[in-house]
Design a protein around this motif. Structure first.
Motif: not given
Length: 428
Positions: A289-318
């Motif tokens: 349960a602790v591992g699942l919570f940590n993994a979920s919270l960790f990835a909830a930070c990185v996945l939206p961050l990765s999406t913002s990275y590649y969309i802004c890169e692809g469209l030439g935004w800051e």
């Protein structure tokens, strides 16, 4: 790129080089470990619980493929100083980039929903309602990324990686037959059934997810890693990949040794944690349960961050965590919207969380070959990479990964079409 170049830093182990490696540590370890997220843990748990040790052999070739793929995109970031979306736009045009971004956005949205489902499920095991845990988790994620700097965010992520040690401990508590485990790790047990093919695609898709390539390359660029000091950054990639696979390996082993043998049916990683209580004890449940919570919270930070990275890169935004809302409004608004929508879906009564979590990993596997094809075309372009183009071994492994995943996806699609056709005939 050759094996000799990969091991070159190990020949020069001294105080200066160790400190240099520690300074460059981050993108590789973080990217690979985030991949053991809620959807990944669910997929590995289901693999062990439904198929026992029979799919464990997949981990070995998947490790090789993961190292090769992640090393390629990190190398491209160090050599070109540009993210993967940037390179795709410059080399293949805005139109193709737009369609790639749409496909990845939808896939990552499903993945992010699964992270908040993981937060909800893990906290419910400790008696905390999802109407408390999910909003609090969303606010914590938002504050860390929007108000933090890249250096602070990276340190938090590296500490979160240590919590994955819970899974190897849970596996040892489950008391597997280690002789059987070692045999299953190296002897293929390939049975072509609809369930096993879909599970194989899910395992590959969750281990080598498409978002990883975009996030890792963007992280290498934002950290300022160049080709001059890339040899040590490459070790970061390799260490991270092995850490991620070891965690996945032990999740499969823990569920195979207990839940599969007991014949218990599970649908989520939280079910797996609960099922371990009568079989192994409350300690294993708590660790899961602790591992699942940590993994979920960790990835909830990185996945939206990765999406913002590649969309802004692809469209030439800051873009960039070190910027603020005024400097990079599209970057932070994208991040905020993805978190709000994903957390909101989890709070809807009757949301099909299990389906979202599992299907998102299968979709990852189906989308992966197309991302790899773009990467391979770019990394073998002499004009971009100069002397840092792929060698024959890396090209062979990468193209083989593309062919295998596409073949498995085709098998799954044909099976779904055939099953649907038979069902219509029977219904008629």
């Amino acid at each position: 790129m050759t094996a000799a170049k990969i091991i070159a830093p190990l020949r020069k182990l001294n105080r200066r080089n160790i400190f240099l490696f520690l300074a460059l540590l981050g993108p590789g370890i973080i990217t690979a470990n985030v991949d053991n997220d809620a959807g990944g843990i669910t997929t590995y748990s289901l693999a062990g619980a439904q198929f026992g040790l029979s799919l464990l052999w997949i981990m070995l070739p998947t490790t090789v493929a993961l190292v090769v793929v992640q090393e390629m995109c990190a190398r491209m970031g160090a050599v070109t100083g540009k993210g993967l979306s940037d390179l795709i736009r410059e080399s293949f045009g805005v139109k193709i980039t737009f369609y790639v971004m749409i496909a990845l956005f939808l896939t990552n949205l499903g993945n992010t929903v699964s992270e908040f489902a993981g937060i909800a499920a893990s906290m419910e095991l400790f008696g905390i309602s999802k109407y408390v845990s999910v909003p609090l988790g969303a606010v914590m994620v938002w504050l860390l990324i929007v108000k933090g700097s890249y250096r602070i965010v990276e340190k938090v992520f590296l500490v979160a990686c240590l919590v994955y040690l819970a899974y190897p401990v849970a596996a040892f508590l489950s008391g597997p037959d280690w002789g059987e485990v070692m045999t299953a790790s190296v002897v293929p047990d390939f049975k072509v059934t609809p369930g096993s093919v879909t599970m194989m695609i899910g395992i590959i898709g969750t281990t080598i997810a498409p978002w990883m390539q975009f996030y890792q390359q963007a992280s290498v660029v934002e950290k300022g890693i160049t080709k001059e000091d890339y040899a040590f950054s490459r070790l970061d990639v390799i260490v991270g990949c092995f850490m991620a696979i070891i965690v996945a390996f032990f999740i499969v082993v823990a569920c195979a040794a207990t839940i599969f043998k007991a014949g218990i049916t599970i649908n989520t990683a939280a079910d797996a944690a609960m099922a371990l209580t009568p079989l192994v004890g409350a300690y294993a449940t708590g660790l899961f349960a602790v591992g699942l919570f940590n993994a979920s919270l960790f990835a909830a930070c990185v996945l939206p961050l990765s999406t913002s990275y590649y969309i802004c890169e692809g469209l030439g935004w800051e873009l960039g965590v070190d910027k603020d809302f005024r400097e990079a409004p599209q970057f932070f608004w994208l991040f905020t919207i993805i978190i709000a929508v994903s957390a909101g879906i989890i709070l809807l009564p009757g949301a099909p969380l299990i389906a979202i979590m599992y299907i998102s990993q299968v979709v990852n596997g189906a989308v992966l070959p197309f991302v790899l094809i773009f990467m391979l075309l770019l990394i073998n372009d002499k004009r971009l990479m100069g002397d840092y183009v792929n060698g024959p071994v890396f090209n062979t492994v990468a193209w083989a990964t593309v062919a295998i995943v596409m073949g498995l996806t085709l098998l799954m699609t044909l099976d779904l079409v055939f099953t649907g056709f038979i069902a219509r005939l029977m219904g008629g």
